[in-house]
Scaffold this motif. Structure first.
Motif, short mmCIF file in Angstrom:
data_model
loop_
_atom_site.label_atom_id
_atom_site.label_comp_id
_atom_site.label_asym_id
_atom_site.label_seq_id
_atom_site.Cartn_x
_atom_site.Cartn_y
_atom_site.Cartn_z
N ASP A 59 -10.77 -1.85 4.80
CA ASP A 59 -9.53 -1.40 4.16
C ASP A 59 -9.04 -0.06 4.72
OD1 ASP A 59 -9.70 -3.63 2.56
OD2 ASP A 59 -10.57 -2.56 0.86
N ASP A 60 -9.91 0.69 5.40
CA ASP A 60 -9.56 2.00 5.95
C ASP A 60 -8.97 1.93 7.36
OD1 ASP A 60 -10.55 3.33 3.66
OD2 ASP A 60 -12.59 3.32 4.49
N VAL A 61 -8.96 0.77 7.97
CA VAL A 61 -8.56 0.65 9.37
C VAL A 61 -7.13 1.14 9.60
CG1 VAL A 61 -8.11 -0.97 11.26
CG2 VAL A 61 -10.24 -1.10 10.00
N GLU A 62 -6.22 0.80 8.72
CA GLU A 62 -4.83 1.24 8.90
C GLU A 62 -4.76 2.77 8.93
OE1 GLU A 62 -0.58 0.96 6.59
OE2 GLU A 62 -1.96 -0.74 6.43
N GLN A 63 -5.47 3.43 8.02
CA GLN A 63 -5.48 4.89 7.99
C GLN A 63 -6.13 5.46 9.25
OE1 GLN A 63 -7.59 6.58 4.67
NE2 GLN A 63 -7.09 8.68 5.25
#
Length: 76
Positions: A59-63
């Motif tokens: 879930d952190d990949v975009e950030q």
């Protein structure tokens, strides 16, 4: 939980592109004979996220990608 191999590959590819773009663009440092732009990007992500990209969730990949892009656009 940690990053899946698929998402880790996405991050590594983004770092590779950013590192290539930062080649010879980082300002000199009294601590380094030659600046390694790839290590610089990884360290920036680690400092901002508080952990290695590998220890982040999918879930952190975009950030993470946004941080890499910021680092590429703003060499320091």
């Amino acid at each position: 939980m940690s990053l899946s191999e698929v998402q880790a590959r996405v991050v590594r590819e983004a770092v590779a592109a950013a590192g290539a773009a930062l080649e010879d663009k980082l300002p000199p440092s009294p601590h380094h004979h030659r600046r390694n732009p790839y290590a610089h990007v990884y360290k920036y992500v680690k400092n901002q996220m508080g952990k290695s990209y590998k220890d982040c969730d999918d879930d952190d990949v975009e950030q993470i990608i946004e941080l890499i892009d910021y680092c590429r656009r703003n060499p320091f």
